[in-house]
Scaffold this motif. Structure first.
Motif, PDB file in Angstrom:
ATOM      1  N   UNK A  96       7.074  35.790   4.390  1.00 22.91           N
ATOM      2  CA  UNK A  96       5.896  36.625   4.641  1.00 22.91           C
ATOM      3  C   UNK A  96       6.316  38.057   4.943  1.00 22.91           C
ATOM      4  N   UNK A  97       7.350  38.215   5.773  1.00 19.46           N
ATOM      5  CA  UNK A  97       7.832  39.555   6.100  1.00 19.46           C
ATOM      6  C   UNK A  97       8.340  40.266   4.850  1.00 19.46           C
TER       7      UNK A  97
ATOM      8  N   UNK B 144      -1.189  55.830   3.068  1.00 14.79           N
ATOM      9  CA  UNK B 144      -0.938  54.833   2.024  1.00 14.79           C
ATOM     10  C   UNK B 144      -1.246  53.419   2.536  1.00 14.79           C
ATOM     11  N   UNK B 145      -0.891  53.152   3.784  1.00 14.57           N
ATOM     12  CA  UNK B 145      -1.155  51.829   4.352  1.00 14.57           C
ATOM     13  C   UNK B 145      -2.654  51.570   4.395  1.00 14.57           C
TER      14      UNK B 145
ATOM     15  N   UNK C 206       5.145  44.864  -0.520  1.00 13.44           N
ATOM     16  CA  UNK C 206       3.828  45.461  -0.749  1.00 13.44           C
ATOM     17  C   UNK C 206       3.787  46.888  -0.221  1.00 13.44           C
ATOM     18  N   UNK C 207       4.322  47.093   0.968  1.00 15.00           N
ATOM     19  CA  UNK C 207       4.271  48.427   1.564  1.00 15.00           C
ATOM     20  C   UNK C 207       5.236  49.404   0.896  1.00 15.00           C
TER      21      UNK C 207
ATOM     22  N   UNK D  54      -4.605  43.492  -1.815  1.00 15.17           N
ATOM     23  CA  UNK D  54      -3.602  43.051  -0.850  1.00 15.17           C
ATOM     24  C   UNK D  54      -4.252  42.697   0.490  1.00 15.17           C
ATOM     25  N   UNK D  55      -5.410  43.235   0.728  1.00 20.68           N
ATOM     26  CA  UNK D  55      -6.123  42.956   1.972  1.00 20.68           C
ATOM     27  C   UNK D  55      -6.439  41.465   2.100  1.00 20.68           C
ATOM     28  N   UNK D  56      -6.507  40.765   0.978  1.00 18.52           N
ATOM     29  CA  UNK D  56      -6.781  39.322   1.005  1.00 18.52           C
ATOM     30  C   UNK D  56      -5.606  38.515   1.563  1.00 18.52           C
ATOM     31  N   UNK D  57      -4.421  39.120   1.638  1.00 16.24           N
ATOM     32  CA  UNK D  57      -3.262  38.414   2.180  1.00 16.24           C
ATOM     33  C   UNK D  57      -3.357  38.232   3.691  1.00 16.24           C
TER      34      UNK D  57
END
Length: 107
Positions: free
Chosen positions: A49-50, A72-73, A56-57, A81-84
């Motif tokens: 996950x990390x 950007x974040x 992604x970032x 990506x917000x669905x993660x």
């Protein structure tokens, strides 16, 4: 009065040498339940996950504007990506509940 003298004259019984062992063996034994996710697997999931969050970032191809990296974040939060985030929270919740249930059964 006669009872007092009788009770004073009688010595208390001594338990047998293996009395404690017999009592302890008669007690029900606790069952140990293995955790759903082992500690090694949990660390592997957390590392994955990390790594996904880091990719992604860091994989954002948009140039850094004058507002900086935090802009950007927040832009990424409005994408798919917000669905993660709910998935990550659900995995963490399952791991936390497993830890809580495991610690309750060992007490």
């Amino acid at each position: 009065m006669k009872l007092d003298t009788l009770l004073k004259s009688v010595e208390p019984d001594q338990p047998s040498a293996d009395f404690t062992r017999k009592v302890m063996n008669a007690l029900p034994q606790k069952k140990t339940i293995p955790p759903i996710i082992s500690q090694k697997t949990g660390w592997a999931i957390a590392g994955g996950i990390a790594a996904c969050v880091a990719v992604i970032l860091l994989n954002n191809t948009a140039p850094i504007n004058s507002h900086g990296r935090m802009s950007q974040v927040f832009t990424l939060l409005h994408t798919d990506y917000f669905l993660l985030i709910p998935i990550i929270v659900a995995i963490c919740l399952v791991m936390w509940l497993d830890y809580i249930f495991q610690s309750q059964t060992t007490k």
